[in-house]
Design a protein around this motif. Sequence first.
Motif, PDB file in Angstrom:
ATOM      1  N   HIS A   6       0.848  -1.206   0.000  1.00 53.18           N
ATOM      2  CA  HIS A   6       0.000   0.000   0.000  1.00 53.18           C
ATOM      3  C   HIS A   6       0.878   1.248   0.000  1.00 53.18           C
ATOM      4  O   HIS A   6       1.474   1.589   1.020  1.00 53.18           O
ATOM      5  CB  HIS A   6      -0.903  -0.005   1.245  1.00 53.18           C
ATOM      6  CG  HIS A   6      -1.988   1.036   1.196  1.00 53.18           C
ATOM      7  ND1 HIS A   6      -3.330   0.712   1.262  1.00 53.18           N
ATOM      8  CD2 HIS A   6      -1.946   2.382   1.098  1.00 53.18           C
ATOM      9  CE1 HIS A   6      -4.046   1.816   1.202  1.00 53.18           C
ATOM     10  NE2 HIS A   6      -3.232   2.853   1.107  1.00 53.18           N
ATOM     11  N   HIS A   8       1.502   5.310  -2.176  1.00 54.54           N
ATOM     12  CA  HIS A   8       0.983   6.318  -3.115  1.00 54.54           C
ATOM     13  C   HIS A   8       2.150   7.098  -3.734  1.00 54.54           C
ATOM     14  O   HIS A   8       2.283   8.297  -3.504  1.00 54.54           O
ATOM     15  CB  HIS A   8       0.052   7.291  -2.384  1.00 54.54           C
ATOM     16  CG  HIS A   8      -1.080   6.627  -1.655  1.00 54.54           C
ATOM     17  ND1 HIS A   8      -2.265   6.288  -2.267  1.00 54.54           N
ATOM     18  CD2 HIS A   8      -1.204   6.225  -0.368  1.00 54.54           C
ATOM     19  CE1 HIS A   8      -3.068   5.714  -1.386  1.00 54.54           C
ATOM     20  NE2 HIS A   8      -2.448   5.659  -0.228  1.00 54.54           N
ATOM     21  N   GLU A  87      -8.512   2.492  -2.349  1.00 56.82           N
ATOM     22  CA  GLU A  87      -9.005   2.074  -1.064  1.00 56.82           C
ATOM     23  C   GLU A  87     -10.417   2.560  -0.833  1.00 56.82           C
ATOM     24  O   GLU A  87     -10.776   3.672  -1.232  1.00 56.82           O
ATOM     25  CB  GLU A  87      -8.065   2.539   0.053  1.00 56.82           C
ATOM     26  CG  GLU A  87      -7.663   4.005  -0.027  1.00 56.82           C
ATOM     27  CD  GLU A  87      -6.540   4.334   0.951  1.00 56.82           C
ATOM     28  OE1 GLU A  87      -5.434   4.617   0.480  1.00 56.82           O
ATOM     29  OE2 GLU A  87      -6.772   4.306   2.173  1.00 56.82           O
ATOM     30  N   HIS A 146      -6.147  -2.140   5.806  1.00 56.63           N
ATOM     31  CA  HIS A 146      -4.871  -1.463   5.653  1.00 56.63           C
ATOM     32  C   HIS A 146      -4.579  -0.573   6.866  1.00 56.63           C
ATOM     33  O   HIS A 146      -5.496  -0.123   7.546  1.00 56.63           O
ATOM     34  CB  HIS A 146      -4.890  -0.720   4.305  1.00 56.63           C
ATOM     35  CG  HIS A 146      -4.705   0.750   4.358  1.00 56.63           C
ATOM     36  ND1 HIS A 146      -3.453   1.319   4.452  1.00 56.63           N
ATOM     37  CD2 HIS A 146      -5.582   1.765   4.328  1.00 56.63           C
ATOM     38  CE1 HIS A 146      -3.606   2.642   4.471  1.00 56.63           C
ATOM     39  NE2 HIS A 146      -4.871   2.931   4.401  1.00 56.63           N
ATOM     40  N   ASP A 196       2.075   2.992   3.218  1.00 56.51           N
ATOM     41  CA  ASP A 196       1.139   4.095   2.962  1.00 56.51           C
ATOM     42  C   ASP A 196       1.915   5.385   2.635  1.00 56.51           C
ATOM     43  O   ASP A 196       1.424   6.480   2.851  1.00 56.51           O
ATOM     44  CB  ASP A 196       0.182   4.321   4.133  1.00 56.51           C
ATOM     45  CG  ASP A 196      -1.101   5.043   3.711  1.00 56.51           C
ATOM     46  OD1 ASP A 196      -1.384   5.104   2.492  1.00 56.51           O
ATOM     47  OD2 ASP A 196      -1.805   5.565   4.586  1.00 56.51           O
TER      48      ASP A 196
END
Length: 248
Positions: A6, A8, A87, A146, A196
């Motif tokens: 996970h 970005h 998500e 998550h 994350d």
Amino acid sequence: MFIDSHCHPYHAHDPLAVLSRARSCGVTDFVVPAYDHDSWTAVTHLDSEHADVHPAFGLHPWVADQPLDLVELETLLRRPGVVAVGEIGLDFKLDTPAPSIQIPVFRKQLALARDLDLPVILHVRGASEEMLEILASDGPVPGVVHAFTRGPELARRFLDLGLYLGLGGAITRPTARRPRRSALAVPLERIVLETDAPSIGLEGVPAGESEPCHVVQVATALAELRGVDVDEISRITTRNARELFHLS
Ligand SMILES: [Zn+2]
């Protein structure tokens, strides 16, 4: 070898540099969720150039008041290489759209995941009971909770629904007792690692500055907590992520 389940990278100033730093730390795959209309566009630009970037698309509870065009979302989810719906989820803690807006948006996307046979990436804050209820009544789907930071009792209830738990920066902080207790209690076979990045910080790395390469720090913290070597953490969590997201 590690998988960041996970992150970005499209939020980084230089996503390509971030990805290549992570690759040199041994990160082989990146699961990259897009959560609103802008990030949907950003991810479609990134994934077509990088075979190790595995996209997911969904509408996040924070933006559940944005228009959700299920036909548009389905088209994105049918793109080659897409690994999950996410998500998606529920967040009743922050200043977010009302539950009456979030819940139907969440359920529609759960149904879409089921129709398309894709796992889900779940974001949940201050709404665990509601989420557990919806998952139980709508029928379980494969997926991951998550950034799990809660205790072992709640962890167990998500595991009972067949879900994996995504552990990240929280477990690297010696003071974070609750997530560290979960990291010890949950079977390793049900854990995936995540950063994350850049949103969530780690011990020594402020929020906003984390990168997928820091998944190695998460793995090391987990190895220390459980008293096993990091190779075992790497091997098992990599296998878990490959199974969950059907990575080849
Ligand atoms: Zn995220």
